[in-house]
Design an enzyme around this catalytic site. Structure first.
Site, PDB file in Angstrom:
ATOM      1  N   ASN A   1       1.427   3.328  -2.268  1.00  0.00           N
ATOM      2  CA  ASN A   1       1.061   4.316  -3.283  1.00  0.00           C
ATOM      3  C   ASN A   1       0.262   5.488  -2.733  1.00  0.00           C
ATOM      4  O   ASN A   1       0.045   6.475  -3.437  1.00  0.00           O
ATOM      5  CB  ASN A   1       0.245   3.653  -4.397  1.00  0.00           C
ATOM      6  CG  ASN A   1      -1.062   3.072  -3.870  1.00  0.00           C
ATOM      7  OD1 ASN A   1      -1.051   2.119  -3.105  1.00  0.00           O
ATOM      8  ND2 ASN A   1      -2.190   3.650  -4.273  1.00  0.00           N
TER       9      ASN A   1
ATOM     10  N   TYR B   1     -13.679  -3.174  10.635  1.00  0.00           N
ATOM     11  CA  TYR B   1     -12.340  -2.666  10.326  1.00  0.00           C
ATOM     12  C   TYR B   1     -11.436  -2.755  11.552  1.00  0.00           C
ATOM     13  O   TYR B   1     -10.301  -3.251  11.474  1.00  0.00           O
ATOM     14  CB  TYR B   1     -12.422  -1.215   9.849  1.00  0.00           C
ATOM     15  CG  TYR B   1     -11.069  -0.554   9.729  1.00  0.00           C
ATOM     16  CD1 TYR B   1     -10.249  -0.815   8.641  1.00  0.00           C
ATOM     17  CD2 TYR B   1     -10.602   0.321  10.715  1.00  0.00           C
ATOM     18  CE1 TYR B   1      -8.998  -0.222   8.530  1.00  0.00           C
ATOM     19  CE2 TYR B   1      -9.361   0.921  10.607  1.00  0.00           C
ATOM     20  CZ  TYR B   1      -8.560   0.640   9.520  1.00  0.00           C
ATOM     21  OH  TYR B   1      -7.317   1.218   9.419  1.00  0.00           O
TER      22      TYR B   1
ATOM     23  N   SER C   1      -3.859  -0.246  14.324  1.00  0.00           N
ATOM     24  CA  SER C   1      -4.628   0.979  14.534  1.00  0.00           C
ATOM     25  C   SER C   1      -4.930   1.130  16.019  1.00  0.00           C
ATOM     26  O   SER C   1      -5.195   0.137  16.701  1.00  0.00           O
ATOM     27  CB  SER C   1      -5.938   0.925  13.745  1.00  0.00           C
ATOM     28  OG  SER C   1      -6.800   1.986  14.112  1.00  0.00           O
TER      29      SER C   1
ATOM     30  N   GLY D   1       0.813  -1.216   0.000  1.00  0.00           N
ATOM     31  CA  GLY D   1       0.000   0.000   0.000  1.00  0.00           C
ATOM     32  C   GLY D   1       0.837   1.251   0.000  1.00  0.00           C
ATOM     33  O   GLY D   1       0.427   2.283   0.542  1.00  0.00           O
TER      34      GLY D   1
ATOM     35  N   GLY E   1       1.253   4.762   3.893  1.00  0.00           N
ATOM     36  CA  GLY E   1       2.195   3.908   3.186  1.00  0.00           C
ATOM     37  C   GLY E   1       3.089   4.693   2.244  1.00  0.00           C
ATOM     38  O   GLY E   1       4.285   4.404   2.119  1.00  0.00           O
TER      39      GLY E   1
END
Length: 316
Positions: free
Chosen positions: A29, A181, A156, A27, A33
């Site tokens: 991009n 999540y 997280s 990740g 990240g």
């Protein structure tokens, strides 16, 4: 699991050099990240962006090279929601050594309906946890063959207040996106801690370190066009939040330190210094569900069953 200790001094603006090392960022991009990759590229290391969207990955590569002259950055395609594709992604690295992988990529859905992967797994749990678990299986021989390599798992702070339901890992009974999540991130973090225990038991020099970015907002994040563009209006609206939260550039600091700092130990948790929400990267105590070794071992077994893979078999 490592206890708290006093790490050495660390300057987020003056990172140690890392020429000759290879770092993989899933990740890489966008979001946190991207900034992890940008900061690591500034050390002279070779950085590989592992991303599902190759067009966005190329834009990130160009942006990093524009900001870091001479940066050694490339990208490979990685779709964590497609377990059958991960071997090809690992093979595409074409490396003889891998000094660190930052398991950062993730999916956060804001509202129902519940979505599934092609394999029938809930999308967030599959991408955030199952995909990274399987990826480490494919990368394990390369990581364990590299002395003192590291697996850095990005969790997280929202996961700390969640409970994991081992009887409903796929959230089939009561799907609520934000809770699903948070549970997927809790699963990721438990995996990181259990991975380090298994690495130690196997006598490996590879370390597994867990990090989280605190509260990181786009409105506080500096522009990196075309990857991220912050307007003047967004910047002004975000100023009040800066008293409590931080940018995604700062949110990358714990992961970068976990990759580079020689004083970091396996099984540690790193996050922002100020209440775990903002500030310089600091070592945090491991408490509550995160310290539950029985839960972590049961999750590992359940995940191995769901993926048909067990990274333990590749650890040396």
């Amino acid at each position: 699991m490592s206890s708290l200790h006093r790490p050495g001094p660390w300057d987020v603006r003056r990172l140690p050099r890392a020429e000759g090392k290879n770092f993989l960022v899933t990740g890489g991009n966008a979001g946190i990240g991207y900034f992890v990759a940008e900061q690591l590229a500034g050390t002279g290391a070779a950085v590989i962006l592992a991303c599902r969207d190759t067009v966005k990955a190329e834009a990130a590569r160009v942006s990093i090279r524009a900001r870091v002259p001479g940066a050694r950055v490339r990208h490979i395609r990685l779709d964590l929601a497609d377990l059958s594709s991960l071997q090809a992604s690992a093979d595409a690295l074409e490396l003889e050594r891998l000094d660190a992988v930052v398991c950062n990529a993730g999916v956060l859905l804001d509202e129902p309906p519940r979505r599934e992967t092609r394999d029938g797994s809930e999308l967030m749990f599959a991408t955030n946890h199952l995909g990274h678990f399987a990826l480490i299986w494919w990368l394990a021989p390369l990581l364990t063959a590299t002395p003192a390599s590291r697996v850095v798992t990005t969790g997280s702070f929202t996961a700390k207040s969640e409970c994991l339901d081992l009887d409903d890992l796929q959230s089939t009974r009561d799907y609520r996106p934000k809770r699903t999540y948070a549970r997927s991130k809790l699963a990721q973090m438990l995996f990181g801690f259990e991975l380090d225990r298994r690495l130690r038991a196997a006598g490996s020099t590879t370390l597994s370190v867990i990090v989280h970015p605190g509260g990181a907002l786009d409105s506080l994040t500096p522009s990196r066009p075309p990857v991220h563009v912050r307007t003047s209006g967004e910047r002004l609206r975000g100023l009040p939040a800066a008293l409590l939260l931080q940018s995604k550039e700062a949110g990358a600091w714990p992961a970068v330190r976990a990759v580079l700092d020689p004083s970091v130990r396996g099984g540690q948790l790193w996050g922002p210094r100020v209440f775990g929400i903002r500030g310089l990267p600091a070592l945090e105590p491991v408490r509550g569900h995160l310290a539950d070794t029985v839960l972590a071992a049961r999750l590992w077994a359940a995940t191995a069953s769901l993926t048909g893979l067990d990274p333990s078999s590749n650890l040396r």
